[in-house]
Design a protein around this motif. Structure first.
Motif, PDB file in Angstrom:
ATOM      1  N   ASN A   7       0.849  -1.197   0.000  1.00  0.00           N
ATOM      2  CA  ASN A   7       0.000   0.000   0.000  1.00  0.00           C
ATOM      3  C   ASN A   7       0.880   1.240   0.000  1.00  0.00           C
ATOM      4  OD1 ASN A   7      -2.662  -1.301   0.277  1.00  0.00           O
ATOM      5  ND2 ASN A   7      -1.895  -1.944   2.278  1.00  0.00           N
ATOM      6  N   SER A   9       1.472   5.602  -1.746  1.00  0.00           N
ATOM      7  CA  SER A   9       0.903   6.880  -2.174  1.00  0.00           C
ATOM      8  C   SER A   9       1.745   7.462  -3.299  1.00  0.00           C
ATOM      9  CB  SER A   9       0.858   7.881  -1.007  1.00  0.00           C
ATOM     10  OG  SER A   9       0.153   7.351   0.099  1.00  0.00           O
ATOM     11  N   LYS A  63      -1.065  -1.077  -4.389  1.00  0.00           N
ATOM     12  CA  LYS A  63      -2.327  -0.357  -4.215  1.00  0.00           C
ATOM     13  C   LYS A  63      -2.023   1.074  -3.770  1.00  0.00           C
ATOM     14  CE  LYS A  63      -5.375  -4.249  -3.078  1.00  0.00           C
ATOM     15  NZ  LYS A  63      -6.348  -4.790  -2.088  1.00  0.00           N
ATOM     16  N   LYS A  65      -3.279   5.094  -2.917  1.00  0.00           N
ATOM     17  CA  LYS A  65      -4.425   5.863  -2.427  1.00  0.00           C
ATOM     18  C   LYS A  65      -5.158   6.480  -3.617  1.00  0.00           C
ATOM     19  CE  LYS A  65      -2.532   7.012   2.121  1.00  0.00           C
ATOM     20  NZ  LYS A  65      -2.094   8.106   3.028  1.00  0.00           N
TER      21      LYS A  65
END
Length: 208
Positions: A7, A9, A63, A65
């Motif tokens: 995860n 950004s 993944k 944001k």
């Protein structure tokens, strides 16, 4: 092949000051290649633990944001020369219908006949470079060494598969059984099956 989820950004700035600030905050700057243009993003350093500090290989689901998801493989990684902290990671985007090249670990099965007779199993190739569709690449390549006598070699040709292509020359040796001081005469008589954990074998890495 197993997949690990990262995860992250998107990075708004890729300058030296912004990169330094990310690292100070425990983030790792990353770049994803293979798409229309490079994608810069960051993720927490701890998120890469199971991807980097393991002998296994994985695909990666990135993944970001906002909902964007990318499938990728690890392409390159840079470590701090003193602390071994992760400084930067490059990924390469993969697509199910496009072949990729990866290094897959080799796992042996069985106990070599030559090892039972006192020989030493030496590894020349712990990982094999193979090419294939992402869905066809295995977690590891299995090599049966049961029939190897002292002096025998296992070549990459013995590990060929319809699922992927081996990118090494045919004469590349994966492993071999060498003689040792404790060697005993080999016979063609049938031998009683011996469990792997009962054989005092020595495995040695050897660079070609």
């Amino acid at each position: 092949m197993k997949s690990i989820t990262i995860n992250g950004s998107k990075r708004e700035s890729v300058g030296k000051k912004a990169t330094k600030a990310l690292r100070n905050a425990g983030q790792v700057p990353c770049v994803l290649y293979g798409g229309d243009e490079p994608l810069h993003f960051s993720a927490e350093e701890i998120a890469f633990k199971d991807l980097v500090y393991t002998p296994d290989v994985h695909t990666v689901e990135i993944k970001l944001k906002g909902g964007e998801v990318f499938n990728a493989v690890l392409q390159d990684i840079q470590f701090h020369p003193v602390t071994d902290a992760i400084l930067h990671i490059d990924f390469y985007q993969i697509f199910e219908d496009k072949e990729i090249t990866m290094e897959i670990p080799v796992h042996t099965t069985g106990v070599a006949r030559g090892v039972k007779n006192g020989g030493v199993l030496r590894f020349n190739l712990r990982r094999m470079r193979v090419k294939g569709l992402p869905g066809n690449l295995p977690d590891f390549i299995e090599a049966d060494i049961t029939s190897l006598k002292i002096g025998n070699k296992l070549y990459v040709t013995a590990l060929q598969s319809d699922e992927f292509k081996i990118m090494h020359p045919d004469n590349t040796v994966v492993c071999q059984v060498r003689t040792s001081r404790n060697v005993i005469a080999d016979t063609d008589d049938e031998e009683e099956e011996t469990a792997a954990d009962e054989v005092p074998a020595t495995e040695v890495n050897e660079t070609e």
